[in-house]
Design a protein around this motif. Sequence first.
Motif, PDB file in Angstrom:
ATOM      1  N   THR A  30       0.811  -1.219   0.000  1.00  0.00           N
ATOM      2  CA  THR A  30       0.000   0.000   0.000  1.00  0.00           C
ATOM      3  C   THR A  30       0.849   1.276   0.000  1.00  0.00           C
ATOM      4  N   ASP A  31       2.150   1.149   0.180  1.00  0.00           N
ATOM      5  CA  ASP A  31       3.043   2.302   0.119  1.00  0.00           C
ATOM      6  C   ASP A  31       3.520   2.574  -1.315  1.00  0.00           C
ATOM      7  N   PHE A  32       3.028   1.795  -2.261  1.00  0.00           N
ATOM      8  CA  PHE A  32       3.382   1.933  -3.662  1.00  0.00           C
ATOM      9  C   PHE A  32       2.141   2.311  -4.464  1.00  0.00           C
ATOM     10  N   SER A  33       2.346   2.782  -5.690  1.00  0.00           N
ATOM     11  CA  SER A  33       1.213   3.156  -6.542  1.00  0.00           C
ATOM     12  C   SER A  33       0.363   1.923  -6.859  1.00  0.00           C
ATOM     13  N   LEU A  34      -0.862   2.155  -7.291  1.00  0.00           N
ATOM     14  CA  LEU A  34      -1.752   1.045  -7.635  1.00  0.00           C
ATOM     15  C   LEU A  34      -1.157   0.213  -8.772  1.00  0.00           C
ATOM     16  N   ALA A  35      -0.562   0.865  -9.759  1.00  0.00           N
ATOM     17  CA  ALA A  35       0.059   0.127 -10.861  1.00  0.00           C
ATOM     18  C   ALA A  35       1.191  -0.760 -10.336  1.00  0.00           C
ATOM     19  N   GLU A  36       1.986  -0.242  -9.411  1.00  0.00           N
ATOM     20  CA  GLU A  36       3.078  -1.035  -8.833  1.00  0.00           C
ATOM     21  C   GLU A  36       2.530  -2.166  -7.967  1.00  0.00           C
ATOM     22  N   GLN A  37       1.455  -1.892  -7.221  1.00  0.00           N
ATOM     23  CA  GLN A  37       0.859  -2.901  -6.345  1.00  0.00           C
ATOM     24  C   GLN A  37       0.327  -4.094  -7.126  1.00  0.00           C
ATOM     25  N   THR A  38      -0.072  -3.875  -8.355  1.00  0.00           N
ATOM     26  CA  THR A  38      -0.675  -4.952  -9.147  1.00  0.00           C
ATOM     27  C   THR A  38       0.283  -5.477 -10.215  1.00  0.00           C
ATOM     28  N   SER A  39       1.572  -5.196 -10.085  1.00  0.00           N
ATOM     29  CA  SER A  39       2.552  -5.666 -11.070  1.00  0.00           C
ATOM     30  C   SER A  39       2.864  -7.151 -10.911  1.00  0.00           C
ATOM     31  N   ASN A  40       2.416  -7.751  -9.824  1.00  0.00           N
ATOM     32  CA  ASN A  40       2.655  -9.160  -9.543  1.00  0.00           C
ATOM     33  C   ASN A  40       1.431  -9.696  -8.820  1.00  0.00           C
ATOM     34  N   ALA A  41       1.146 -10.974  -8.969  1.00  0.00           N
ATOM     35  CA  ALA A  41      -0.016 -11.565  -8.298  1.00  0.00           C
ATOM     36  C   ALA A  41       0.038 -11.369  -6.781  1.00  0.00           C
ATOM     37  N   TRP A  42       1.254 -11.291  -6.222  1.00  0.00           N
ATOM     38  CA  TRP A  42       1.420 -11.134  -4.772  1.00  0.00           C
ATOM     39  C   TRP A  42       1.611  -9.686  -4.353  1.00  0.00           C
ATOM     40  N   GLY A  43       1.806  -8.785  -5.314  1.00  0.00           N
ATOM     41  CA  GLY A  43       2.023  -7.378  -4.963  1.00  0.00           C
ATOM     42  C   GLY A  43       3.008  -6.717  -5.906  1.00  0.00           C
ATOM     43  N   VAL A  44       4.012  -6.071  -5.337  1.00  0.00           N
ATOM     44  CA  VAL A  44       4.962  -5.263  -6.093  1.00  0.00           C
ATOM     45  C   VAL A  44       6.149  -6.115  -6.538  1.00  0.00           C
ATOM     46  N   ASN A  45       6.463  -6.077  -7.831  1.00  0.00           N
ATOM     47  CA  ASN A  45       7.582  -6.843  -8.367  1.00  0.00           C
ATOM     48  C   ASN A  45       8.903  -6.451  -7.707  1.00  0.00           C
TER      49      ASN A  45
END
Length: 159
Positions: A30-45
């Motif tokens: 949640t400390d990253f942008s929405l695009a970054e948060q959804t870059s991986n199935a588990w969260g941020v790449n």
Amino acid sequence: TDFLYGGDINFTNMKSYLLSTGYQRLTANTDFSLAEQTSNAWGVNDDITFEYLYNQLRNRKEEGPWHTAFLTLSSHEPFEVPYHRLEDKIPNAFAYTDECLGKFIDRLKQTPAWKDLLVICLPETGSRSLLASAVPGPGHTAAALYPEAPAAPCGRASQ
């Protein structure tokens, strides 16, 4: 003390555990942008979180000893990463995290912090079955230390 994880910090009650063991600053998806948060199935790449960690360490103002822990997540099911070096997606995901780590270490070596820094890398225990040939054996955990271990144990003169 800091803890960085690109996923949901509440997964498996991780946040409560970390706070109860003394971690003071927690950084999660949640400390990253929405695009970054959804870059991986588990969260941020991992490339994104390694970049975040590099900037955090490079800009660190505190004096004295400190500890930062970082849990990567890209080398985890479903093993889909923005890296396509190997055909098999499982080894490819591990190669991706390895590439991110290597670039991170290379960049850290160029900072003033490097001379006083110890980086300890430990694998996730769940990966034993996936990379069985790379694991030293039962009861042992592979680890890497950067910079390399000193020639003599601390506090002893070399002989």
